[in-house]
Write a protein that holds these residues in place. Structure first.
Motif, PDB file in Angstrom:
ATOM      1  N   PRO A   6       4.894 -17.970  -8.802  1.00 49.41           N
ATOM      2  CA  PRO A   6       4.745 -19.183  -9.206  1.00 49.41           C
ATOM      3  C   PRO A   6       5.590 -20.123  -8.279  1.00 49.41           C
ATOM      4  N   GLY A   7       5.213 -21.338  -8.233  1.00 52.31           N
ATOM      5  CA  GLY A   7       5.856 -22.426  -7.419  1.00 52.31           C
ATOM      6  C   GLY A   7       5.181 -23.145  -6.717  1.00 52.31           C
ATOM      7  N   CYS A   8       5.587 -24.293  -6.468  1.00 50.79           N
ATOM      8  CA  CYS A   8       4.923 -25.454  -5.814  1.00 50.79           C
ATOM      9  C   CYS A   8       4.727 -24.926  -4.228  1.00 50.79           C
ATOM     10  N   ILE A   9       3.573 -25.141  -3.812  1.00 55.29           N
ATOM     11  CA  ILE A   9       3.312 -24.892  -2.392  1.00 55.29           C
ATOM     12  C   ILE A   9       4.002 -25.863  -1.278  1.00 55.29           C
ATOM     13  N   LEU A  10       3.965 -26.989  -1.565  1.00 54.74           N
ATOM     14  CA  LEU A  10       4.602 -28.071  -0.979  1.00 54.74           C
ATOM     15  C   LEU A  10       6.042 -27.918  -0.632  1.00 54.74           C
ATOM     16  N   LYS A  11       6.495 -27.561   0.619  1.00 50.71           N
ATOM     17  CA  LYS A  11       7.953 -27.485   0.816  1.00 50.71           C
ATOM     18  C   LYS A  11       8.209 -28.685   1.636  1.00 50.71           C
ATOM     19  N   THR A  12       7.337 -29.630   2.086  1.00 52.73           N
ATOM     20  CA  THR A  12       7.884 -30.909   2.817  1.00 52.73           C
ATOM     21  C   THR A  12       7.489 -31.980   2.162  1.00 52.73           C
ATOM     22  N   ASN A  62      -0.730 -14.462   3.627  1.00 55.40           N
ATOM     23  CA  ASN A  62       0.804 -14.507   3.686  1.00 55.40           C
ATOM     24  C   ASN A  62       1.468 -15.300   2.265  1.00 55.40           C
ATOM     25  N   TYR A  63       0.649 -15.854   1.556  1.00 55.89           N
ATOM     26  CA  TYR A  63       1.312 -16.699   0.495  1.00 55.89           C
ATOM     27  C   TYR A  63       1.537 -15.273  -0.336  1.00 55.89           C
ATOM     28  N   VAL A 113       6.343 -18.933  12.703  1.00 53.75           N
ATOM     29  CA  VAL A 113       6.676 -17.887  14.014  1.00 53.75           C
ATOM     30  C   VAL A 113       7.879 -18.644  14.815  1.00 53.75           C
ATOM     31  N   LEU A 114       8.801 -17.976  15.189  1.00 53.78           N
ATOM     32  CA  LEU A 114      10.076 -18.700  15.685  1.00 53.78           C
ATOM     33  C   LEU A 114       9.910 -18.991  17.029  1.00 53.78           C
ATOM     34  N   SER A 115      10.417 -20.093  17.436  1.00 53.28           N
ATOM     35  CA  SER A 115      10.279 -20.632  18.776  1.00 53.28           C
ATOM     36  C   SER A 115      11.148 -20.095  19.850  1.00 53.28           C
ATOM     37  N   ASP A 116      10.751 -19.972  21.138  1.00 56.81           N
ATOM     38  CA  ASP A 116      11.608 -19.367  22.136  1.00 56.81           C
ATOM     39  C   ASP A 116      12.943 -19.668  21.937  1.00 56.81           C
ATOM     40  N   GLN A 117      13.435 -20.774  21.557  1.00 60.53           N
ATOM     41  CA  GLN A 117      14.874 -21.315  21.459  1.00 60.53           C
ATOM     42  C   GLN A 117      15.342 -20.840  20.132  1.00 60.53           C
ATOM     43  N   SER A 118      14.854 -20.329  19.257  1.00 64.93           N
ATOM     44  CA  SER A 118      15.404 -20.072  18.101  1.00 64.93           C
ATOM     45  C   SER A 118      14.881 -18.385  17.503  1.00 64.93           C
ATOM     46  N   LYS A 119      14.532 -17.588  18.435  1.00 68.93           N
ATOM     47  CA  LYS A 119      14.053 -16.292  17.862  1.00 68.93           C
ATOM     48  C   LYS A 119      15.292 -15.475  17.125  1.00 68.93           C
ATOM     49  N   VAL A 120      14.928 -14.932  16.113  1.00 64.17           N
ATOM     50  CA  VAL A 120      15.808 -14.115  15.362  1.00 64.17           C
ATOM     51  C   VAL A 120      15.025 -12.807  15.046  1.00 64.17           C
ATOM     52  N   ARG A 134      -0.477 -25.694   6.193  1.00 61.31           N
ATOM     53  CA  ARG A 134       0.770 -26.051   6.869  1.00 61.31           C
ATOM     54  C   ARG A 134       2.216 -25.760   6.194  1.00 61.31           C
ATOM     55  N   ASN A 135       2.042 -25.994   5.050  1.00 54.58           N
ATOM     56  CA  ASN A 135       3.364 -25.848   4.280  1.00 54.58           C
ATOM     57  C   ASN A 135       3.415 -24.097   4.196  1.00 54.58           C
ATOM     58  N   VAL A 136       2.411 -23.401   4.205  1.00 50.49           N
ATOM     59  CA  VAL A 136       2.833 -22.037   4.040  1.00 50.49           C
ATOM     60  C   VAL A 136       3.180 -21.622   5.501  1.00 50.49           C
ATOM     61  N   LEU A 137       2.784 -22.048   6.469  1.00 52.23           N
ATOM     62  CA  LEU A 137       3.278 -21.825   7.804  1.00 52.23           C
ATOM     63  C   LEU A 137       4.752 -22.182   8.016  1.00 52.23           C
ATOM     64  N   LEU A 138       5.205 -23.485   7.295  1.00 48.86           N
ATOM     65  CA  LEU A 138       6.530 -24.017   7.485  1.00 48.86           C
ATOM     66  C   LEU A 138       7.389 -23.065   6.680  1.00 48.86           C
TER      67      LEU A 138
END
Length: 280
Positions: A107-113, A102-103, A163-170, A155-159
């Motif tokens: 280029p670019g930092c993997i840390l998004k948090t 999925n990555y 996968v969208l939650s039931d409340q925010s599915k698009v 974790r940062n790749v996942l963020l």
């Protein structure tokens, strides 16, 4: 182009450089690079992006990569081989597989948090201390620290691609693909009716909708993605064919053999044998 190899399961390296040179090369191993100080440009597969302090980069085998240093930079490298991956649990390898497939290798930092940057820095500084100071159980501590950094990267790749939650599915192409990636080990959840139910789409329309959003056929995409993950399994683990059959929900080994041969042109067993000794 230079090709670099690693002759042990993992390696740590602290390097300071003021040279301005790209030094483009490829590896036969995985590499994580943390920037302790300095700035410049990171290059991966002909893409360029500035780097600076507290950035973490993921580099995969066969990526063409290098760094152009603008200000004296202190790099910390974590390198590990296929054999290193084989020592971990199936669940942990599945986390890595999510990164591998999925990555985007740009280029670019993997840390998004934001909060993860000081955390990874603290872990890297701890690794440096362990690397320099010979303490009891040093190797065990080092491995735990490395594994924690890899898990944070996952974790940062996942963020980045949740996968969208039931409340925010698009109902976007990415949401559909991400749903499949997350449920690839659960065949029941990959049935068309289950996907249609999750996205609140008609069962008779889900295949057409998937193609309109992704440009691909639903079942073909699921099979192709499974085959890519099975490639990873065959390369990175010692799992037997029957274990892979059970894990991915195939009816039997002949079913897996038939699909894999159609996908790669050779059997899973022959594919696995082709990698024996390749990374020693």
């Amino acid at each position: 182009m230079e090709i670099r190899s690693l002759f042990q399961a993992f390696e740590l390296d602290l390097m300071e450089s003021s040279a301005y040179e790209a030094r483009i090369h490829t590896n036969t191993f995985f590499e994580m690079v943390f920037i302790l100080t300095g700035n410049g440009v990171q290059i991966i597969n002909d893409h360029r992006l500035p780097y600076s302090m507290d950035k973490l980069f993921l580099i995969f085998p066969q990526d063409k990569h290098g760094f152009e240093v603008a200000e004296t930079t202190k790099f910390f490298f974590i390198r590990f081989t296929h054999d290193y991956l084989k020592t971990h649990s199936r669940e942990w390898i599945q986390k890595l597989e999510y990164i591998f497939h999925n990555y985007n290798h740009l280029p670019g930092c993997i840390l998004k948090t934001i909060t993860d940057k000081p955390l990874v820095r603290a872990l890297v500084e701890a690794l440096i201390r362990e690397h320099i100071n010979q303490q009891p159980q040093q190797q065990e501590v080092v491995k735990q620290l490395i594994n924690t950094i890899i898990t944070i990267a996952a974790r940062n790749v996942l963020l980045m691609h949740p996968v969208l939650s039931d409340q925010s599915k698009v109902n976007t192409g990415w949401a559909l693909l991400s749903y499949i990636h997350q449920h690839i080990y659960n065949p029941e959840q990959l049935k068309a009716e289950k996907i249609a139910e999750y996205f609140n789409i008609s069962r008779t329309y889900i295949s057409e909708y998937f193609k309109s959003q992704t440009g691909q056929v639903l079942q073909e995409y699921i099979i192709t993605y499974k085959m890519k993950l099975i490639e990873t399994r065959l390369q990175f683990t010692d799992l037997q064919i029957n274990e892979i059959v059970n894990e991915f929900g195939f009816s039997d080994a002949s079913h897996l053999n038939r699909l894999f041969k159609k996908y790669k042109g050779i059997s899973p067993t022959a594919f696995k044998k082709s990698f024996v000794g390749s990374y020693n």
